[in-house]
Design an enzyme around this catalytic site. Structure first.
Site, PDB file in Angstrom:
ATOM      1  N   HIS A  21       0.856  -1.197   0.000  1.00  0.00           N
ATOM      2  CA  HIS A  21       0.000   0.000   0.000  1.00  0.00           C
ATOM      3  C   HIS A  21       0.889   1.244   0.000  1.00  0.00           C
ATOM      4  O   HIS A  21       2.123   1.129  -0.015  1.00  0.00           O
ATOM      5  CB  HIS A  21      -0.999  -0.034   1.153  1.00  0.00           C
ATOM      6  CG  HIS A  21      -0.394  -0.119   2.536  1.00  0.00           C
ATOM      7  ND1 HIS A  21       0.553   0.766   3.000  1.00  0.00           N
ATOM      8  CD2 HIS A  21      -0.617  -0.984   3.557  1.00  0.00           C
ATOM      9  CE1 HIS A  21       0.877   0.459   4.243  1.00  0.00           C
ATOM     10  NE2 HIS A  21       0.193  -0.615   4.604  1.00  0.00           N
ATOM     11  N   HIS A  24       3.914   1.587   2.380  1.00  0.00           N
ATOM     12  CA  HIS A  24       5.147   0.908   1.960  1.00  0.00           C
ATOM     13  C   HIS A  24       5.836   1.717   0.856  1.00  0.00           C
ATOM     14  O   HIS A  24       7.054   1.872   0.845  1.00  0.00           O
ATOM     15  CB  HIS A  24       4.840  -0.504   1.437  1.00  0.00           C
ATOM     16  CG  HIS A  24       4.070  -1.346   2.411  1.00  0.00           C
ATOM     17  ND1 HIS A  24       2.881  -1.970   2.083  1.00  0.00           N
ATOM     18  CD2 HIS A  24       4.285  -1.638   3.711  1.00  0.00           C
ATOM     19  CE1 HIS A  24       2.429  -2.624   3.145  1.00  0.00           C
ATOM     20  NE2 HIS A  24       3.253  -2.438   4.138  1.00  0.00           N
ATOM     21  N   CYS A 130       2.140 -11.824  19.489  1.00  0.00           N
ATOM     22  CA  CYS A 130       1.170 -11.361  18.484  1.00  0.00           C
ATOM     23  C   CYS A 130       1.713 -11.713  17.104  1.00  0.00           C
ATOM     24  O   CYS A 130       2.787 -11.235  16.715  1.00  0.00           O
ATOM     25  CB  CYS A 130       0.945  -9.854  18.579  1.00  0.00           C
ATOM     26  SG  CYS A 130       0.000  -9.224  17.167  1.00  0.00           S
ATOM     27  N   CYS A 133       2.093  -8.680  14.668  1.00  0.00           N
ATOM     28  CA  CYS A 133       3.335  -7.914  14.892  1.00  0.00           C
ATOM     29  C   CYS A 133       4.563  -8.807  14.787  1.00  0.00           C
ATOM     30  O   CYS A 133       5.680  -8.305  14.721  1.00  0.00           O
ATOM     31  CB  CYS A 133       3.367  -7.291  16.288  1.00  0.00           C
ATOM     32  SG  CYS A 133       2.068  -6.112  16.643  1.00  0.00           S
ATOM     33  N   CYS A 155      -3.968  -7.650  21.080  1.00  0.00           N
ATOM     34  CA  CYS A 155      -2.849  -6.750  20.780  1.00  0.00           C
ATOM     35  C   CYS A 155      -3.412  -5.354  20.554  1.00  0.00           C
ATOM     36  O   CYS A 155      -4.403  -5.185  19.831  1.00  0.00           O
ATOM     37  CB  CYS A 155      -2.142  -7.247  19.512  1.00  0.00           C
ATOM     38  SG  CYS A 155      -1.085  -6.019  18.737  1.00  0.00           S
ATOM     39  N   HIS A 158      -3.200  -4.578  16.638  1.00  0.00           N
ATOM     40  CA  HIS A 158      -4.019  -5.343  15.696  1.00  0.00           C
ATOM     41  C   HIS A 158      -5.443  -5.613  16.161  1.00  0.00           C
ATOM     42  O   HIS A 158      -6.254  -6.117  15.383  1.00  0.00           O
ATOM     43  CB  HIS A 158      -3.320  -6.665  15.342  1.00  0.00           C
ATOM     44  CG  HIS A 158      -2.114  -6.463  14.478  1.00  0.00           C
ATOM     45  ND1 HIS A 158      -0.853  -6.264  14.980  1.00  0.00           N
ATOM     46  CD2 HIS A 158      -2.003  -6.396  13.131  1.00  0.00           C
ATOM     47  CE1 HIS A 158      -0.004  -6.089  13.975  1.00  0.00           C
ATOM     48  NE2 HIS A 158      -0.678  -6.172  12.845  1.00  0.00           N
ATOM     49  N   LYS A 305      -3.743   5.449  11.236  1.00  0.00           N
ATOM     50  CA  LYS A 305      -2.680   4.836  10.446  1.00  0.00           C
ATOM     51  C   LYS A 305      -3.326   4.029   9.327  1.00  0.00           C
ATOM     52  O   LYS A 305      -4.187   3.197   9.582  1.00  0.00           O
ATOM     53  CB  LYS A 305      -1.838   3.905  11.315  1.00  0.00           C
ATOM     54  CG  LYS A 305      -0.726   3.223  10.542  1.00  0.00           C
ATOM     55  CD  LYS A 305       0.036   2.224  11.382  1.00  0.00           C
ATOM     56  CE  LYS A 305       1.133   1.577  10.558  1.00  0.00           C
ATOM     57  NZ  LYS A 305       1.404   0.201  10.923  1.00  0.00           N
ATOM     58  N   LYS A 308      -4.005  -2.082   5.545  1.00  0.00           N
ATOM     59  CA  LYS A 308      -4.865  -3.008   4.807  1.00  0.00           C
ATOM     60  C   LYS A 308      -5.851  -3.670   5.758  1.00  0.00           C
ATOM     61  O   LYS A 308      -7.032  -3.825   5.450  1.00  0.00           O
ATOM     62  CB  LYS A 308      -4.009  -4.101   4.173  1.00  0.00           C
ATOM     63  CG  LYS A 308      -3.383  -3.721   2.865  1.00  0.00           C
ATOM     64  CD  LYS A 308      -4.380  -3.610   1.754  1.00  0.00           C
ATOM     65  CE  LYS A 308      -4.714  -4.990   1.213  1.00  0.00           C
ATOM     66  NZ  LYS A 308      -5.404  -4.943  -0.057  1.00  0.00           N
TER      67      LYS A 308
HETATM   68  N1  MSP Z   1       8.875  -7.241   7.919  1.00  0.00           N
HETATM   69  C1  MSP Z   1       8.888  -6.201   8.880  1.00  0.00           C
HETATM   70  C2  MSP Z   1      10.130  -5.350   8.751  1.00  0.00           C
HETATM   71  C3  MSP Z   1      11.416  -6.099   8.893  1.00  0.00           C
HETATM   72  S1  MSP Z   1      12.793  -5.075   8.667  1.00  0.00           S
HETATM   73  C4  MSP Z   1      14.098  -6.003   9.157  1.00  0.00           C
HETATM   74  C5  MSP Z   1       7.656  -5.308   8.679  1.00  0.00           C
HETATM   75  N2  MSP Z   1       7.069  -5.363   7.498  1.00  0.00           N
HETATM   76  S2  MSP Z   1       5.750  -4.582   7.088  1.00  0.00           S
HETATM   77  O1  MSP Z   1       5.532  -4.955   5.727  1.00  0.00           O
HETATM   78  O2  MSP Z   1       4.713  -4.849   8.014  1.00  0.00           O
HETATM   79  O3  MSP Z   1       6.012  -3.066   7.234  1.00  0.00           O
HETATM   80  C6  MSP Z   1       7.108  -2.460   6.660  1.00  0.00           C
HETATM   81  C7  MSP Z   1       7.130  -0.968   6.809  1.00  0.00           C
HETATM   82  O4  MSP Z   1       5.950  -0.355   6.315  1.00  0.00           O
HETATM   83  C8  MSP Z   1       7.318  -0.471   8.237  1.00  0.00           C
HETATM   84  O5  MSP Z   1       8.401   0.441   8.265  1.00  0.00           O
HETATM   85  C9  MSP Z   1       6.046   0.265   8.528  1.00  0.00           C
HETATM   86  O6  MSP Z   1       6.281   1.381   9.340  1.00  0.00           O
HETATM   87  C10 MSP Z   1       5.648   0.728   7.138  1.00  0.00           C
HETATM   88  N3  MSP Z   1       4.256   1.088   7.105  1.00  0.00           N
HETATM   89  C11 MSP Z   1       3.169   0.292   7.227  1.00  0.00           C
HETATM   90  N4  MSP Z   1       2.046   1.076   7.248  1.00  0.00           N
HETATM   91  C12 MSP Z   1       2.403   2.382   7.154  1.00  0.00           C
HETATM   92  C13 MSP Z   1       1.721   3.587   7.045  1.00  0.00           C
HETATM   93  N5  MSP Z   1       0.419   3.674   7.103  1.00  0.00           N
HETATM   94  N6  MSP Z   1       2.466   4.713   6.867  1.00  0.00           N
HETATM   95  C14 MSP Z   1       3.830   4.684   6.737  1.00  0.00           C
HETATM   96  N7  MSP Z   1       4.493   3.560   6.822  1.00  0.00           N
HETATM   97  C15 MSP Z   1       3.827   2.404   7.127  1.00  0.00           C
HETATM   98  O7  MSP Z   1       7.309  -4.598   9.592  1.00  0.00           O
END
Ligand code: MSP
Length: 531
Positions: A21, A24, A130, A133, A155, A158, A305, A308
């Site tokens: 999304h 990311h 969790c 997380c 959690c 979540h 925040k 998905k």
């Molecule tokens: N797999 C772990 C990270 C491991 S790094 C050694 C993870 N993955 S994730 O896919 O859930 O999230 C990755 C990144 O996306 C995180 O930095 C998280 O902060 C970011 N984001 C997820 N939702 C977000 C927003 N709504 N806004 C900005 N960034 C966000 O965590």
């Protein structure tokens, strides 16, 4: 262009349990802008991104879809995560998947080393976990559930029930690193950024660190513990290692020494993993800690925040299909103070697109190119002596370039763009004041007209170079329309730290037709249909 200092920057590796999304995409773009800036400044740059493919979340999502986790990861990486990089014009140098052999081999070597040096021991874990997380939770981090989870502890992030684990696991002696970590945050105040993130981490560590369970034995989707294959490595311990396994830890010492230490760019929700566990792991292994850990804020949709699981997820292509990748990159980098949360709305995106990109930058570019075409047969004119107004543009360019570079050093991407935008505003004002179309009617003003249009074109030249890390697609078009490609060479080879030096665009360069850089978007397409 790679003889300079090492600049190695990483994004978190993403869980390919689901599709990407814009949150990311936000991290990817920020890391890419910083990397492009440094690469174009001659630094020895490396941008790493990738996917985090082990753990229970992946395992459960895959089995819910009747696939093995490996098949599920392959499918999502191919269909969504690699295409995301194209969608957003990310110039990454590598893409790591934690299921790759290079990662598994180096991660196993790291673990064995910690085991051999006494930092890992066997113990009993009893506590909450969790899966959303992928994190062990303290009772204080749980809240009473509501709706279907009434009566259970869930959690806080979540809103789903946590699991109670009782396992014999391997533990990492993290508690031994509390004092060294606190000393690190004190001695290197820019290790964790921004300041708010540093404060949060320091007060967390001051409360005391427990040892960390780093293996699981109730499922087998993960990297095997080398000395005890009944266990797989805890997914975060595995994932954090990607930052060093990708550059050759344990396999290619020369490359590892060349790149490490790097910079870890992360979202604030995963700050503790990166600012506490990760440096402790590195200290235990006798390796340097990262240069910086920078935590950015969240994209908020309707004040929450975006995620998905809460059904507020927006796919990056929903935005780029309508506005293009440059607008995506510009909008998120410009409108949000890097390091703080920022609200996304289609209305704000449309408004900035129209005002700043289409009317501000795009229109300026087309007008200058069109006037050189009309009044000078498409040749950039030779300037005469500079008047005060022209000198002002020259000074604006020099200041903007210096301020932007200094802001990038501080990770203040939004400030860098703000500084560069002074050129757009000054140039637009300059053209309105100088009225080249009036000068063009007076033959005795021919030299003045030449100076004005040279100044405008040269200002655009600098602007194009400075904006190229943020908007690689439109700046590439403008670069060639200005005749700069043919006279100065490829845009990406223009040294960024010299962008503010005046007089680079040679008189006589041939300009060519420029399509609208930011075409008009029908209201329904921009705001309505894209939702
Ligand atoms: N797999 C772990 C990270 C491991 S790094 C050694 C993870 N993955 S994730 O896919 O859930 O999230 C990755 C990144 O996306 C995180 O930095 C998280 O902060 C970011 N984001 C997820 N939702 C977000 C927003 N709504 N806004 C900005 N960034 C966000 O965590």
């Amino acid at each position: 262009m790679s003889s300079g200092a090492s600049f190695y920057i990483t994004t978190p590796i993403f869980y390919p349990s689901d599709v990407p999304h814009i949150g990311h995409g936000y991290t990817e773009v920020a890391a890419d802008v910083l990397a492009r800036w440094h690469r174009q400044s001659g630094d020895d740059t490396w941008l790493l991104t990738g996917t985090d493919e082990h753990g229970q979340k992946m395992l459960r999502t895959a089995s819910a879809n009747d696939m093995t986790p490996r098949e599920w990861a392959d499918r999502l990486v191919e269909s969504s995560w690699l295409p995301l990089l194209d969608t957003l014009d990310i110039a990454n140098d590598d893409f790591i998947r934690t299921t790759q052999e290079r990662h598994e081999t180096s991660a196993a070597a790291f673990l064995q080393h910690l085991y051999d040096t006494g930092f890992i021991y066997t113990g009993d874990y009893e506590g909450y976990y969790c899966v959303g997380c992928e994190e062990y939770k303290q009772p204080s981090e749980l809240v009473p559930g509501t709706g279907p989870f009434e009566g259970e502890l869930v959690c806080a992030i979540h809103s789903k029930p946590v699991e109670l684990l009782q396992e014999r696991n391997y533990f990492f002696r993290m508690s031994e690193f509390q004092d060294r970590l606190l000393a690190l945050y004190e001695e290197r105040p820019d290790f964790v950024q921004p300041e708010s993130a540093r404060n949060e981490v320091m007060s967390f560590v001051r409360q005391g660190l427990a040892d960390l369970s780093i293996s699981r034995s109730s499922f087998d989707w993960g990297i095997q513990i080398p000395w005890d294959p009944q266990h797989v490595v805890y997914v975060w311990f595995d994932a954090l290692l990607n930052y060093i396994t990708a550059i050759g830890y344990g396999r290619d010492d020369e490359n590892f020494r060349r790149r490490w230490p790097g910079i870890q760019l992360v979202g604030k929700d995963i700050l503790r993993f990166h600012a506490v566990i990760w440096p402790a792991m590195l200290m235990a292994a006798g390796l340097d800690v990262p240069k910086h850990v920078f935590a950015h804020g969240w994209l908020l949709v309707g004040g929450e925040k975006m995620s998905k699981s809460k059904l507020t997820g927006i796919a990056p292509s929903q935005i780029t299909d309508v506005f293009g990748s440059d607008a995506f990159r510009y909008y998120f980098m410009r409108s949000i103070t890097f390091g703080q949360d920022g609200s996304f709305s289609w209305e704000d995106l449309s408004a900035r697109y129209q005002a700043e990109l289409a009317n501000g930058f795009g229109n300026l570019a087309s007008r200058v190119v069109a006037m050189i075409t009309r009044y000078f047969d498409g040749r950039v004119p030779e300037p005469g002596a500079l008047a005060e107004a022209d000198e002002r543009i020259r000074a604006t360019v020099a200041t903007a370039a210096a301020e932007a570079d200094a802001a990038i050093e501080r990770f203040a991407i939004h400030e860098a763009i703000g500084a560069i935008w002074a050129i757009v505003e000054e140039l637009n004002g300059y053209i309105t004041e100088q009225e080249p179309w009036v000068l063009a009617k007076k033959p005795e003003q021919r030299e003045r007209l030449s100076t004005v249009l040279y100044t405008a074109a040269e200002g655009l030249r600098a602007l194009t170079v400075l904006l190229s890390p943020v908007m690689p697609a439109s700046t590439a078009k403008l670069w060639s329309a200005l005749g700069a490609e043919a006279t100065l060479g490829p845009l990406l080879e223009q040294p960024l730290r010299e962008a503010g030096t005046w007089g680079r665009l040679p008189a006589g360069a041939t300009v060519s037709a420029l399509e609208a850089l930011f075409p008009r978007i029908e209201q329904e397409a921009g705001v309505g249909a894209a939702r």
